[in-house]
Enzyme design. Structure first.
Site, PDB file in Angstrom:
ATOM      1  N   ASN A 146     -14.097   5.694   4.824  1.00 18.64           N
ATOM      2  CA  ASN A 146     -14.032   4.708   5.850  1.00 18.64           C
ATOM      3  C   ASN A 146     -13.030   4.927   7.093  1.00 18.64           C
ATOM      4  OD1 ASN A 146     -16.004   3.113   4.910  1.00 18.64           O
ATOM      5  ND2 ASN A 146     -14.667   1.748   3.589  1.00 18.64           N
ATOM      6  N   ASN A 199      -9.646   1.593   7.814  1.00 16.82           N
ATOM      7  CA  ASN A 199     -11.187   1.206   8.256  1.00 16.82           C
ATOM      8  C   ASN A 199     -11.270   1.239  10.034  1.00 16.82           C
ATOM      9  OD1 ASN A 199     -11.669   1.019   5.650  1.00 16.82           O
ATOM     10  ND2 ASN A 199     -12.147  -0.755   5.552  1.00 16.82           N
ATOM     11  N   TYR A 255      -4.877   0.061  10.025  1.00 22.85           N
ATOM     12  CA  TYR A 255      -5.498  -0.049   8.746  1.00 22.85           C
ATOM     13  C   TYR A 255      -6.432   1.271   8.701  1.00 22.85           C
ATOM     14  CZ  TYR A 255      -2.849  -4.050   7.365  1.00 22.85           C
ATOM     15  OH  TYR A 255      -1.906  -5.131   7.126  1.00 22.85           O
ATOM     16  N   HIS A 278      -4.678   5.949  -1.776  1.00 24.90           N
ATOM     17  CA  HIS A 278      -5.380   5.883  -0.144  1.00 24.90           C
ATOM     18  C   HIS A 278      -4.332   6.201   0.643  1.00 24.90           C
ATOM     19  CE1 HIS A 278      -9.105   5.068   1.464  1.00 24.90           C
ATOM     20  NE2 HIS A 278      -8.935   3.775   1.691  1.00 24.90           N
ATOM     21  N   TYR A 304       0.837  -1.082  -0.141  1.00 21.15           N
ATOM     22  CA  TYR A 304       0.040   0.102   0.069  1.00 21.15           C
ATOM     23  C   TYR A 304       0.920   1.127   0.058  1.00 21.15           C
ATOM     24  CZ  TYR A 304      -3.628  -3.166   1.511  1.00 21.15           C
ATOM     25  OH  TYR A 304      -4.602  -4.293   1.571  1.00 21.15           O
TER      26      TYR A 304
END
Length: 185
Positions: free
Chosen positions: A112, A66, A64, A20, A15
């Site tokens: 989120n 969320n 993370y 994001h 990631y």
């Protein structure tokens, strides 16, 4: 006075340079400028520096995206920082790439990470820096887009984009939300 900068993103090499993770990229860039080093702490990597007699903490949640709220709640409580003295840096698909908007409060707009923070803080009255990543994706392609890498044109512009975001963060640390909104929005 203590301040808290929260860069949102996902941990893990897969990631690292995705859209994001632009919140992580912004705070990483600022940490290098301020010669602040991240260390692994509870629920986040944390760094700090002094700026105009303010103790500025930077966190990158390790929970993370969320579940970012759990980390933010912990560090706000642990450091005894009012949520109004925190600034969350987050990617925004509703803004074109290169556009940055500071807001004193607001909705999660379907993000989120922001949903998790609002739930954990029981409030959406906290400042956030929305960093535009664009919206060049087909219907149903949001997840692949935000978890995808920046395109070559975006990468060429990334240093100036991160410079601008860093300038906004330092103005916020120095002058607060309203003055910085008036200066940069």
């Amino acid at each position: 006075m203590k301040l808290l900068l929260v860069g949102l993103g996902n941990i893990g090499l897969e990631y690292a340079y995705t859209r994001h993770n632009v919140g992580f990229l912004v705070v990483d860039y600022l940490a290098v400028q301020q010669k602040a080093r991240f260390q692994l702490g509870r629920l986040a990597s944390i760094a700090s520096f002094i700026f105009h007699q303010h103790q500025v903490y930077i966190i990158k949640p390790t929970t993370y995206m969320n579940d970012s709220g759990r980390s933010v709640r912990y560090w706000v409580d642990y450091l005894k920082i009012p949520i109004e003295q925190s600034l969350t840096i987050v990617d925004d698909v509703t803004l074109p790439f290169g556009t940055i908007r500071l807001r004193a409060k607001g909705s999660d707009a379907g993000h989120n990470g922001l949903k998790s923070i609002a739930r954990a803080l029981a409030s959406d009255h906290y400042p956030r820096l929305r960093v535009g990543i664009g919206s060049d994706f087909p219907k149903g392609g949001l997840s692949n887009f935000v978890l995808g890498n920046f395109n070559p044109e975006e990468l060429k512009a990334m240093d100036s984009y991160l410079d601008k975001a860093g300038e906004i963060l330092m103005a916020w640390c120095n002058r607060g939300t309203l003055h910085t909104m008036n200066q940069f929005n």
